[in-house]
Each structure stands twice: as structure tokens, then as C-alpha cells.
Scaffold this motif. Structure first.
Motif: not given
Length: 167
Positions: A40-54
């Protein structure tokens, strides 16, 4: 015949086997929970955070921050999406600036036409009115020279009537 089989097993032997599995089960649950946490941590860091930034960049761009661009990191689909957003944002910004420039040019043309029309109505001498018109065209549109030629009555010759600027 009434018969039956009776098997006597001591309860300690059964509970001892179950009790010996308890530490293994607890360790297995803890390791599974830790592995899920890491996923969950790495998934959030690699997928969720970039999508939120975009998503944040697109909202700012939508509100008129034309300089807003997405950060492109990595080589995955999200990076391609960020790159595409940046490309489209550049295209939209260029078109917007081009349209603003055209609107400014048209507004200048309309103001100049209004001044020429005012000159026509206020100046009774045609030579003075033509001289004022070419002067206004050179000044407003930053031309180096402007001239007015009129067709003579026979429609065979052009007569120079007014000019302004270095020819």
C-alpha cells in the motif's frame, strides 16, 4: 448386537498441537499485514500521489494558471499522461496567446477605423482628410509608409492623393 467403539484421547495432546500452531499463526498474520502495508505504501507513492499531483495541476490550469505543468517522473503510464497533459497545455497556451494577439489587433483596427470615420465627418477638405488618414494609419499600425491612390474618372489611371512616411 449393540456395539460401539470408544477411542479415548487425552485433551492435552490435542490442545498442545493447537497451542504449538498459535505462534506460527500470529507471525504469519503479522508478516502478511507488514507485506500489505508495504504494498500500500509503495502503491500510494508510485500511483496515487502522481495522479493527485496531475489532478491538482489540471485544476490549476483550468482556473487560468496557464504556466501550470505536471511533473514528469519515471516511464510508466502516469508519466506518459503527464507528458501528454504538458503538451496539450503548451498547445492551448499558444492558441490562447495567439487569440489574444488577434483580438488586440482587431481592436486597434476598429479604433483606427473609428478615428478615420471621425476625421471624415469633421474635416471638410478632402486633401487634409486623406493626409490625416495616412498619417493615422502609419502611426497606429507602425507602418513605415502609407499612400492613398484614387482611380481617375476614366478608370485608366491611378492618381497619388496622399502619403505619409518614407517611401
Amino acid at each position: 448386537l449393540q456395539s460401539g467403539v470408544l477411542l479415548a484421547i487425552e485433551s492435552n495432546s490435542i490442545y498442545n498441537q493447537i497451542n504449538s500452531l498459535a505462534p506460527f499463526t500470529i507471525v504469519l498474520v503479522l508478516l502478511t499485514a507488514a507485506a500489505m502495508g508495504m504494498v500500500l505504501y509503495y502503491g500510494t507513492k508510485r500511483i496515487i500521489q502522481p495522479l493527485q499531483a496531475l489532478s491538482a495541476a489540471t485544476r490549476k490550469f483550468e482556473k487560468g494558471d496557464w504556466a501550470q505543468r505536471a511533473e514528469v517522473t519515471g516511464t510508466g503510464e502516469i508519466s506518459e499522461l503527464s507528458y501528454s497533459f504538458n503538451y496539450l497545455a503548451d498547445q492551448i497556451e499558444d492558441m490562447y496567446k495567439s487569440l489574444e494577439k488577434k483580438v488586440d489587433e482587431r481592436a486597434l483596427q476598429i479604433r483606427t477605423a473609428a478615428e478615420v470615420a471621425q476625421n471624415i465627418t469633421t474635416i471638410s477638405n478632402i486633401d487634409e482628410m486623406l493626409n490625416k488618414t495616412v498619417e493615422l494609419l502609419v502611426q497606429q499600425f507602425k507602418f513605415y509608409q502609407a499612400s492613398i491612390f484614387l482611380v481617375d474618372r476614366s478608370n485608366k489611371r491611378l492618381d497619388f492623393k496622399a502619403g505619409f512616411g518614407s517611401a
